[in-house]
Each structure stands twice: as structure tokens, then as C-alpha cells.
Design a protein around this motif. Structure first.
Motif, PDB file in Angstrom:
ATOM      1  N   THR A 170       0.690  -1.108  -0.011  1.00 38.81           N
ATOM      2  CA  THR A 170      -0.025  -0.135  -0.010  1.00 38.81           C
ATOM      3  C   THR A 170       0.810   1.306  -0.071  1.00 38.81           C
ATOM      4  O   THR A 170       1.638   1.644   0.972  1.00 38.81           O
ATOM      5  CB  THR A 170      -0.883  -0.006   1.096  1.00 38.81           C
ATOM      6  OG1 THR A 170      -1.831  -1.053   1.274  1.00 38.81           O
ATOM      7  CG2 THR A 170      -1.784   1.176   1.265  1.00 38.81           C
ATOM      8  N   PRO A 171       0.867   1.879  -1.025  1.00 45.24           N
ATOM      9  CA  PRO A 171       1.776   2.974  -1.340  1.00 45.24           C
ATOM     10  C   PRO A 171       1.448   4.271   0.054  1.00 45.24           C
ATOM     11  O   PRO A 171       0.114   4.353   0.508  1.00 45.24           O
ATOM     12  CB  PRO A 171       1.268   3.878  -2.452  1.00 45.24           C
ATOM     13  CG  PRO A 171       0.654   2.738  -3.229  1.00 45.24           C
ATOM     14  CD  PRO A 171       0.158   1.820  -2.372  1.00 45.24           C
ATOM     15  N   ALA A 172       2.486   4.812   0.418  1.00 47.17           N
ATOM     16  CA  ALA A 172       2.378   5.904   1.542  1.00 47.17           C
ATOM     17  C   ALA A 172       3.396   7.001   1.377  1.00 47.17           C
ATOM     18  O   ALA A 172       4.511   6.622   0.863  1.00 47.17           O
ATOM     19  CB  ALA A 172       2.590   4.963   2.836  1.00 47.17           C
ATOM     20  N   PRO A 173       3.237   8.110   1.717  1.00 47.66           N
ATOM     21  CA  PRO A 173       4.042   9.157   1.616  1.00 47.66           C
ATOM     22  C   PRO A 173       5.569   8.626   2.184  1.00 47.66           C
ATOM     23  O   PRO A 173       5.260   8.110   3.544  1.00 47.66           O
ATOM     24  CB  PRO A 173       3.539  10.225   2.377  1.00 47.66           C
ATOM     25  CG  PRO A 173       2.167  10.105   2.392  1.00 47.66           C
ATOM     26  CD  PRO A 173       1.941   8.712   2.450  1.00 47.66           C
ATOM     27  N   SER A 174       6.490   8.761   1.635  1.00 45.41           N
ATOM     28  CA  SER A 174       7.760   8.562   2.414  1.00 45.41           C
ATOM     29  C   SER A 174       8.130   9.180   3.502  1.00 45.41           C
ATOM     30  O   SER A 174       7.667  10.410   3.577  1.00 45.41           O
ATOM     31  CB  SER A 174       8.998   8.693   1.368  1.00 45.41           C
ATOM     32  OG  SER A 174       8.823   7.876   0.201  1.00 45.41           O
ATOM     33  N   ILE A 175       8.535   8.750   4.486  1.00 42.98           N
ATOM     34  CA  ILE A 175       9.126   9.122   5.684  1.00 42.98           C
ATOM     35  C   ILE A 175      10.177  10.397   5.490  1.00 42.98           C
ATOM     36  O   ILE A 175      10.462  11.270   6.219  1.00 42.98           O
ATOM     37  CB  ILE A 175       9.443   8.214   6.895  1.00 42.98           C
ATOM     38  CG1 ILE A 175       8.151   7.221   7.021  1.00 42.98           C
ATOM     39  CG2 ILE A 175      10.149   8.839   8.042  1.00 42.98           C
ATOM     40  CD1 ILE A 175       8.717   6.221   8.039  1.00 42.98           C
ATOM     41  N   GLU A 176      10.966   9.797   4.495  1.00 40.18           N
ATOM     42  CA  GLU A 176      12.207  10.563   4.295  1.00 40.18           C
ATOM     43  C   GLU A 176      12.545  10.164   2.777  1.00 40.18           C
ATOM     44  O   GLU A 176      12.050   9.308   2.309  1.00 40.18           O
ATOM     45  CB  GLU A 176      13.276  10.578   5.088  1.00 40.18           C
ATOM     46  CG  GLU A 176      13.726   9.040   5.205  1.00 40.18           C
ATOM     47  CD  GLU A 176      14.868   8.773   6.399  1.00 40.18           C
ATOM     48  OE1 GLU A 176      15.894   8.329   6.199  1.00 40.18           O
ATOM     49  OE2 GLU A 176      14.532   9.408   7.404  1.00 40.18           O
ATOM     50  N   PRO A 177      13.307  11.074   2.202  1.00 41.67           N
ATOM     51  CA  PRO A 177      13.736  10.298   0.658  1.00 41.67           C
ATOM     52  C   PRO A 177      14.225   9.110   0.847  1.00 41.67           C
ATOM     53  O   PRO A 177      15.178   8.668   1.722  1.00 41.67           O
ATOM     54  CB  PRO A 177      14.904  11.516   0.300  1.00 41.67           C
ATOM     55  CG  PRO A 177      14.530  12.770   0.931  1.00 41.67           C
ATOM     56  CD  PRO A 177      13.958  12.229   2.439  1.00 41.67           C
ATOM     57  N   PRO A 288     -11.467   1.874   9.570  1.00 40.17           N
ATOM     58  CA  PRO A 288     -11.932   0.392   9.107  1.00 40.17           C
ATOM     59  C   PRO A 288     -11.378   0.476   7.646  1.00 40.17           C
ATOM     60  O   PRO A 288     -10.983  -0.479   7.010  1.00 40.17           O
ATOM     61  CB  PRO A 288     -13.312   0.280   9.240  1.00 40.17           C
ATOM     62  CG  PRO A 288     -13.649   1.316  10.641  1.00 40.17           C
ATOM     63  CD  PRO A 288     -12.496   2.349  10.572  1.00 40.17           C
ATOM     64  N   GLU A 289     -11.992   1.382   6.689  1.00 38.32           N
ATOM     65  CA  GLU A 289     -11.770   1.377   5.418  1.00 38.32           C
ATOM     66  C   GLU A 289     -10.492   1.421   4.703  1.00 38.32           C
ATOM     67  O   GLU A 289     -10.018   0.287   3.956  1.00 38.32           O
ATOM     68  CB  GLU A 289     -12.600   2.553   4.698  1.00 38.32           C
ATOM     69  CG  GLU A 289     -12.394   2.514   3.021  1.00 38.32           C
ATOM     70  CD  GLU A 289     -13.384   3.596   2.671  1.00 38.32           C
ATOM     71  OE1 GLU A 289     -13.149   3.630   1.378  1.00 38.32           O
ATOM     72  OE2 GLU A 289     -14.010   4.293   3.099  1.00 38.32           O
ATOM     73  N   PRO A 290      -9.419   2.063   5.382  1.00 39.74           N
ATOM     74  CA  PRO A 290      -8.145   1.957   4.752  1.00 39.74           C
ATOM     75  C   PRO A 290      -7.559   0.802   5.377  1.00 39.74           C
ATOM     76  O   PRO A 290      -6.635   0.046   4.639  1.00 39.74           O
ATOM     77  CB  PRO A 290      -7.267   3.178   5.512  1.00 39.74           C
ATOM     78  CG  PRO A 290      -8.450   4.126   5.458  1.00 39.74           C
ATOM     79  CD  PRO A 290      -9.724   3.199   5.914  1.00 39.74           C
ATOM     80  N   VAL A 295      -5.037  -4.609   4.294  1.00 43.30           N
ATOM     81  CA  VAL A 295      -4.912  -6.094   4.599  1.00 43.30           C
ATOM     82  C   VAL A 295      -5.115  -6.671   3.374  1.00 43.30           C
ATOM     83  O   VAL A 295      -4.530  -8.017   2.947  1.00 43.30           O
ATOM     84  CB  VAL A 295      -5.856  -6.352   5.957  1.00 43.30           C
ATOM     85  CG1 VAL A 295      -5.845  -7.806   5.756  1.00 43.30           C
ATOM     86  CG2 VAL A 295      -5.187  -5.661   7.079  1.00 43.30           C
ATOM     87  N   ARG A 296      -6.475  -6.550   2.448  1.00 51.58           N
ATOM     88  CA  ARG A 296      -6.593  -7.207   1.442  1.00 51.58           C
ATOM     89  C   ARG A 296      -5.448  -7.103   0.412  1.00 51.58           C
ATOM     90  O   ARG A 296      -5.291  -7.973  -0.189  1.00 51.58           O
ATOM     91  CB  ARG A 296      -7.985  -6.716   0.859  1.00 51.58           C
ATOM     92  CG  ARG A 296      -9.444  -7.123   1.794  1.00 51.58           C
ATOM     93  CD  ARG A 296     -10.593  -6.492   1.339  1.00 51.58           C
ATOM     94  NE  ARG A 296     -11.032  -6.812  -0.149  1.00 51.58           N
ATOM     95  CZ  ARG A 296     -11.497  -7.859  -0.615  1.00 51.58           C
ATOM     96  NH1 ARG A 296     -12.055  -8.690   0.562  1.00 51.58           N
ATOM     97  NH2 ARG A 296     -11.929  -7.980  -1.685  1.00 51.58           N
ATOM     98  N   ARG A 297      -5.134  -5.768   0.137  1.00 53.85           N
ATOM     99  CA  ARG A 297      -3.861  -5.738  -0.697  1.00 53.85           C
ATOM    100  C   ARG A 297      -2.732  -6.569  -0.687  1.00 53.85           C
ATOM    101  O   ARG A 297      -2.082  -7.348  -1.304  1.00 53.85           O
ATOM    102  CB  ARG A 297      -3.537  -4.414  -0.995  1.00 53.85           C
ATOM    103  CG  ARG A 297      -2.746  -4.115  -1.896  1.00 53.85           C
ATOM    104  CD  ARG A 297      -2.475  -2.582  -2.414  1.00 53.85           C
ATOM    105  NE  ARG A 297      -1.779  -2.276  -3.246  1.00 53.85           N
ATOM    106  CZ  ARG A 297      -1.651  -1.062  -4.029  1.00 53.85           C
ATOM    107  NH1 ARG A 297      -2.484  -0.276  -3.693  1.00 53.85           N
ATOM    108  NH2 ARG A 297      -0.850  -1.086  -5.000  1.00 53.85           N
ATOM    109  N   SER A 298      -2.438  -6.862   0.806  1.00 54.16           N
ATOM    110  CA  SER A 298      -1.213  -7.585   1.385  1.00 54.16           C
ATOM    111  C   SER A 298      -1.479  -9.205   0.963  1.00 54.16           C
ATOM    112  O   SER A 298      -0.371  -9.707   0.916  1.00 54.16           O
ATOM    113  CB  SER A 298      -1.153  -7.315   2.757  1.00 54.16           C
ATOM    114  OG  SER A 298      -1.988  -7.907   3.677  1.00 54.16           O
TER     115      SER A 298
END
Length: 305
Positions: A170-177, A288-290, A295-298
Motif C-alpha cells: 500500500t503506497p504511503a508518503p515516504s518518511i524521508e527520501p 476501518p476502510e483504509p 490487509v486485502r491488498r497484502s
């Protein structure tokens, strides 16, 4: 030793030249030759890692030059990646498409290993005058300047590949470069192997004393909170997938807060961990939605974006 392609090993042994090679390193110490062979480097990559009910792994899927133990380590990662996916499909916990992600993830890892070892080969075995001049320049500078030593490419140690582009992540904003160079510690973002650390044995089933020992049997939810918080998150997620799910509160596993710090998990946030120990998602809260979508994506179950 690096030798020409037409090198005659037995002739060198009979002439005493091999003994001279060894003695230049060992001096006058007695020695015994236990094993003697000539080895030619090879680099190979299978065009497919799977077809129907057949999958290939390890040396059947890729062959690397022997720098950094990348062949052995990569083969183990292949097996670990494939095993849980086959198990989930056979038990009806995931669609057959989950197994297809094995090729997506591990062939990308093999391509990276080939690129790294190919750079080493070009340094150790220059293919043209330009490469030979570059190597000579690097070696001369490194002999006098310690800061130039890292440019001497005698092989980079194997590292886990990061599945940041995987369909299971699941993509997420990077914590840092995100670092792309070798031997740099990566931030704990989705797609990265989950950091390890000590946990309270009395807070984990079976008395496990390391976080990583909790992985391998299910999808794991790590909640930056208590066990009650983890149980609530697990109940929500259980309605989304048939696969086994286990939830843990980081505050229970490690009251010192060190695990939460390493995972960079703010209070109330959650990490989804695949059975092979990779972070599949990093969520800011327990909505719940995210959570169900991650979990489904994993598990390789398609979700609407």
C-alpha cells in the motif's frame, strides 16, 4: 586469483608457479591445498519465474557472480517469498493471482543483484581500455586517500530487496527520501523488511523474545497502542480476509517505546506486516476502510482505489 581464460591450472601446479602464488601470501608457513579449481563467472536471468503450477527459484531462476553471497541469500528470499503465497492460495485464503506477485517481486530483486554484480565484474575484469584506466585510477587514489577506498568495488554484500513497487504494498508518503545506494539503512516504509527488536517474552505467545519471531504464521498488525487497540483493529480486519490475522500492541510488546520509535509509529498508528516479515502498509490510524483495503491488498486481493 584472477587468471586469463586460457590458464592451465595443472601446468601451473606442476611448474611450482602455484606454490609461488600461495607463498607470496602465506610466507614460509606450511599449507595444504584442500580444493583446487578454475571458475568462470556467469550471469543469468530466467525470462519467467513462474508458469501455471511451476515456479523456479534460486539458481534455477538466476545466476550471479559470486560477490556478496547474493546467490545464496537471494535463493532463500525467493523461497520465503513463494512459500507463504502458495500456502495462502492452497488454503483458500487468497486468490491464485497472489502467486503471480512472486515473479513481480523476486525478478525485480534478481535484476538489481545482476546490476550490482555486473558493476563489480566490470571493475575486477575491465572489458576495455577505458574501464582499465578507471580501475587503475581508483586503486591509486585509494592507496593514499582512505576516503577513496569505497570506490574500490570488490563486491557489495547482499541486502534484502525493497518491494516498494509491489502490487501487495500500500503506497504511503515516504518518511524521508528513499535511499537507492547500497548499504544504507532504509526508513521503515511500506515495502521494506520490518525492523527487528527485542520484545517482552511474557507478552508474546510462545515466549518469543524478538519481534521478527512473531512473523511467518499470519498477517500481523502492529498497533502503536495497547493489546486492546490491537484486538479492535484485528476484529475489523478479520472481516475483510479469510487469512489468519494476529494483532499486537507495541506498548505491550515493548513498554520502553523503542520498537515504536524504530518503526516511527505515532500513537494510534498501525503497521501491516506480511508473513515474510515485509511491511505491507503503514496507516496513520485505525479507520476501518483504509485498514481493510490494506490487509486485502497484502493478500493479493484486488481493491478499489
Amino acid at each position: 586469483w584472477q587468471v586469463p581464460g586460457d590458464h592451465d591450472l595443472e601446468a601451473e601446479r606442476r611448474s611450482g608457479a602455484l606454490d609461488q602464488r600461495i607463498s607470496r601470501i602465506t610466507g614460509d608457513r606450511p599449507y595444504e591445498v584442500v580444493w583446487l579449481s578454475s571458475y568462470r563467472f556467469q550471469q543469468r536471468l530466467s525470462s519467467r519465474f513462474g508458469q501455471g503450477r511451476v515456479a523456479v527459484a534460486g539458481d534455477a531462476a538466476h545466476v550471479f557472480s559470486p560477490f556478496g553471497a547474493r546467490g545464496l541469500n537471494s535463493g532463500i528470499f525467493d523461497a520465503e517469498n513463494l512459500a507463504w503465497k502458495i500456502a495462502f492460495v492452497l488454503r483458500g485464503w487468497a486468490p491464485e493471482s497472489l502467486v503471480a506477485s512472486y515473479e513481480v517481486e523476486r525478478r525485480a530483486a534478481a535484476r538489481e543483484n545482476l546490476a550490482v554484480t555486473d558493476r563489480t565484474m566490470r571493475f575486477l575484469v575491465p572489458r576495455d581500455d577505458e574501464q582499465r584506466r578507471r580501475r587503475q585510477d581508483v586503486l591509486e587514489r585509494a592507496a593514499l586517500d582512505p576516503s577513496a577506498a569505497p570506490a574500490v568495488d570488490s563486491g557489495k554484500l547482499a541486502e534484502p530487496y525493497w518491494y516498494t513497487e509491489s502490487p501487495l504494498t500500500t503506497p504511503a508518503p515516504s518518511i524521508e527520501p528513499f535511499p537507492t545506494e547500497e548499504l544504507v539503512v532504509c526508513p521503515p516504509v511500506p515495502g521494506v523488511l520490518c525492523p527487528d527488536g527485542p520484545i517482552q517474552p511474557d507478552r508474546a505467545p510462545g515466549g518469543d523474545d524478538r519481534l521478527r519471531l512473531l512473523f511467518g504464521r499470519s498477517v500481523v498488525l502492529l498497533v502503536a497502542g495497547t493489546g486492546d487497540d490491537a484486538e479492535r483493529a484485528t476484529e475489523v480486519a478479520r472481516g475483510a480476509v479469510a487469512a489468519p490475522l494476529t494483532g499486537y500492541g507495541l506498548a505491550d510488546l515493548d513498554p520502553s517505546g523503542e520498537l515504536a520509535r524504530i518503526l516511527r509509529a505515532e500513537p494510534g498508528s498501525l503497521r501491516v506486516v506480511r508473513p515474510d516479515g515485509y511491511l505491507a502498509a503503514a496507516l496513520d490510524g485505525l479507520d476501518p476502510e483504509p485498514l481493510t483495503r490494506a490487509v486485502r491488498r497484502s493478500c493479493g486481493i484486488a481493491t478499489a482505489s
